[in-house]
Write an enzyme that holds these catalytic residues in place. Structure first.
Site, PDB file in Angstrom:
ATOM      1  N   ASP A 282       0.677  -1.708   6.264  1.00 60.33           N
ATOM      2  CA  ASP A 282       0.955  -0.313   5.902  1.00 60.33           C
ATOM      3  C   ASP A 282      -0.142   0.597   6.441  1.00 60.33           C
ATOM      4  OD1 ASP A 282      -0.776  -1.559   3.961  1.00 60.33           O
ATOM      5  OD2 ASP A 282      -0.528   0.178   2.675  1.00 60.33           O
TER       6      ASP A 282
ATOM      7  N   GLU B 167      -1.618  -2.160   1.132  1.00 61.23           N
ATOM      8  CA  GLU B 167      -3.074  -2.229   0.994  1.00 61.23           C
ATOM      9  C   GLU B 167      -3.643  -0.847   0.694  1.00 61.23           C
ATOM     10  OE1 GLU B 167      -7.339  -2.128   2.172  1.00 61.23           O
ATOM     11  OE2 GLU B 167      -5.703  -0.915   2.943  1.00 61.23           O
TER      12      GLU B 167
ATOM     13  N   GLU C 140     -10.188  -5.748   9.021  1.00 60.69           N
ATOM     14  CA  GLU C 140     -10.381  -4.289   8.884  1.00 60.69           C
ATOM     15  C   GLU C 140     -11.392  -3.823   9.923  1.00 60.69           C
ATOM     16  OE1 GLU C 140      -9.209  -1.871   6.922  1.00 60.69           O
ATOM     17  OE2 GLU C 140      -8.024  -2.976   5.442  1.00 60.69           O
TER      18      GLU C 140
END
Ligand SMILES: [Zn+2]
Length: 386
Positions: free
Chosen positions: A75, A137, A165
Site C-alpha cells: 500500500d 502498512e 523500507e
C-alpha cells in the site's frame, strides 16, 4: 551473476496500481500472484476479514530452515492535495530519478525482489528465500500481524527477515514503536449563552490536549543517549474535530493521538496515564456540568518497537550484502517489530531515501534500484552456498 535490468520495468508495473491504503490492493496482489505462477512459484494469499485486501507470501528454494524473508508493504499513502508535477500512477524517469507514488516507499524494494524471481529460480539455492508482501502498512501495519503469523507457521524457521523500507541500502537495527488512540468526548448541547445548561465536548478536548502536552514535556525530560532522534518518546495529537456552530456548546469532539516509545520503554504508559486523567479528572468535571457526559478512548493500532541486536544475524547478513559499514536507529515505524516478535532476527534495509517517502513528486534513484539488485544477487550467491 549479473543483475537483470528489469527492476525499473517491474516498478513501472507496480506503481500503475493505485494501492492507496483506503482502497483495495487486490489488483496488484492478483497480478503478483499470476506473475509468480508464470515462473512456477505458488503464492498464498492471506486476505483481510472483508476479503477486500490481501497479504501474499511465497517461497523459492528447498523447504528447509535457515532461509531469508524479504518483506515489503504493497500500500501507499494518498496523493490527495499534493502538488505533483507528473501523474503519480505513471512511473516517470528523469535525470536518474524514477517518479511515482510508492516508487520509494516501498514498491522499489518489492520491484527488485520480483525482478529477481528468474535469477532465484535459476539459482541452486540450498536455503529458501521467502516473500512477504503486506497490505495496510501505512495505516498502522494492519496486515503484517496475520502475514507474519501465517508465514512463520507454514515454513521451516527462517534465519533472518529483511524489511525493505527505504534506508538508502544502509542497515537499520532499531526503531520506535507507535501506539494510536481515538478519544470521543460527548458533551451536552445548549445555546452558547446558556453555558450552565450543558457541557462543551470541545472545551474538555482542550483540557485533554493540555494534559498530553504536559506528558510530552515529561517524556522529553527523560532523554537519554540512546541513539534515537529525538532521544525520547514522543506524543502527537494528529486530528481534532468537533462542534457544529459557533453559538452551540459542542455535543461531540473526536481526537486522534499517538505515542511513539523508544524500544525498551513501556509502550502502554501513555495510554494508562491519559486514561487515568480522564477517569480521575476530566470525566468527573464534565459530569458535574451535565449527567450526559461521556469520554471513550479506544486503541486504533499498535506497531511494536523494533530492537535489533547489534551484530545480530540479520544485521550482519544485510551489511555483508549491502556493503554498509554501520547500522543505525530511526524514529519511523515499520513492520520490523512485528516480525521480530516471531523470534526471527530482523533488520531494515531497502532502496530509496525516507525523506522522499509520503512527499509529492516521490522518487527513487535508478542507482538505488541497481544497488538493491546487487544486494539481492549477493544474497542469492550466499543462499547457493547454504
Ligand atoms: Zn513504507
Amino acid at each position: 551473476m549479473t543483475s537483470a535490468a528489469a527492476s525499473p520495468d517491474m516498478l513501472r508495473r507496480l506503481v500503475g496500481f493505485d494501492t492507496t491504503s483506503a482502497k483495495s490492493n487486490r489488483a496488484l496482489i492478483d497480478w503478483v500472484r499470476d506473475y509468480l505462477a508464470g515462473h512456477g512459484v505458488a503464492a498464498t494469499l492471506v486476505p483481510n476479514e472483508a476479503g477486500t485486501k490481501a497479504n501474499l507470501y511465497a517461497s523459492i528454494g528447498p523447504a528447509v530452515a535457515g532461509g531469508i524473508v524479504l518483506s515489503g508493504h504493497t500500500d501507499v499513502v494518498p496523493v490527495d492535495g499534493q502538488p505533483w508535477n507528473t501523474d503519480p500512477w505513471t512511473l516517470t524517469e528523469k535525470d536518474g530519478r524514477l517518479y511515482g507514488r510508492g516508487s520509494c516507499d516501498m514498491k522499489g524494494f518489492v520491484a527488485c525482489v520480483l525482478a529477481a524471481v528468474p535469477r532465484l529460480r535459476a539459482a541452486r539455492l540450498k536455503v529458501p528465500v521467502h516473500f512477504a508482501f503486506s497490505y495496510d502498512e501505512e495505516v498502522g501495519c494492519l496486515g503484517a500481524h496475520s502475514l507474519a503469523e501465517r508465514l512463520m507457521g507454514s515454513v521451516p524457521r527462517p534465519r533472518a527477515v529483511i524489511i525493505g523500507e527505504p534506508t538508502m541500502m544502509g542497515t537499520v537495527r532499531g526503531h520506535k514503536g507507535q501506539n494510536s488512540y481515538q478519544v470521543v468526548l460527548t458533551g451536552f448541547e445548549a445555546h452558547s449563552s446558556m453555558t450552565h445548561l450543558g457541557v462543551s465536548a470541545v472545551h474538555f478536548a482542550g483540557e485533554l490536549i493540555h494534559f498530553i502536552n504536559g506528558l510530552q514535556d515529561e517524556l522529553a525530560a527523560r532523554a537519554t543517549d540512546n541513539g534515537y532522534m529525538p532521544p525520547f518518546g514522543t506524543m502527537n495529537v494528529g486530528t481534532l474535530s468537533g462542534g457544529t456552530a459557533g453559538n452551540i456548546l459542542a455535543r461531540e469532539c473526536t481526537l486522534i493521538w499517538e505515542y511513539r516509545q523508544v524500544p525498551g520503554d513501556d509502550a502502554d504508559e501513555a495510554r494508562r496515564r491519559v486514561q487515568a486523567h480522564i477517569d480521575d479528572a476530566l470525566l468527573p468535571a464534565m459530569l458535574r456540568r451535565h449527567a450526559a457526559a461521556r469520554i471513550e478512548m479506544t486503541p486504533r493500532f499498535v506497531v511494536p518497537a523494533f530492537r535489533g541486536e547489534e551484530r545480530g544475524e540479520a544485521e550482519q547478513l544485510a551489511r555483508a550484502w549491502s556493503g554498509s559499514n554501520d547500522s543505525t536507529m530511526v524514529a519511523y515505524a515499520t513492520e520490523a517489530g512485528i516480525f521480530q516478535q516471531t523470534g526471527i532476527s530482523t533488520v531494515v534495509c531497502g532502496p530509496g531515501d525516507i525523506a522522499q517517502a509520503h512527499q509529492p513528486n516521490e522518487f527513487v534513484l535508478t542507482s538505488q534500484l541497481a544497488a538493491c539488485d546487487a544486494f539481492l544477487d549477493r544474497m542469492i550467491e550466499w543462499a547457493e552456498r547454504g
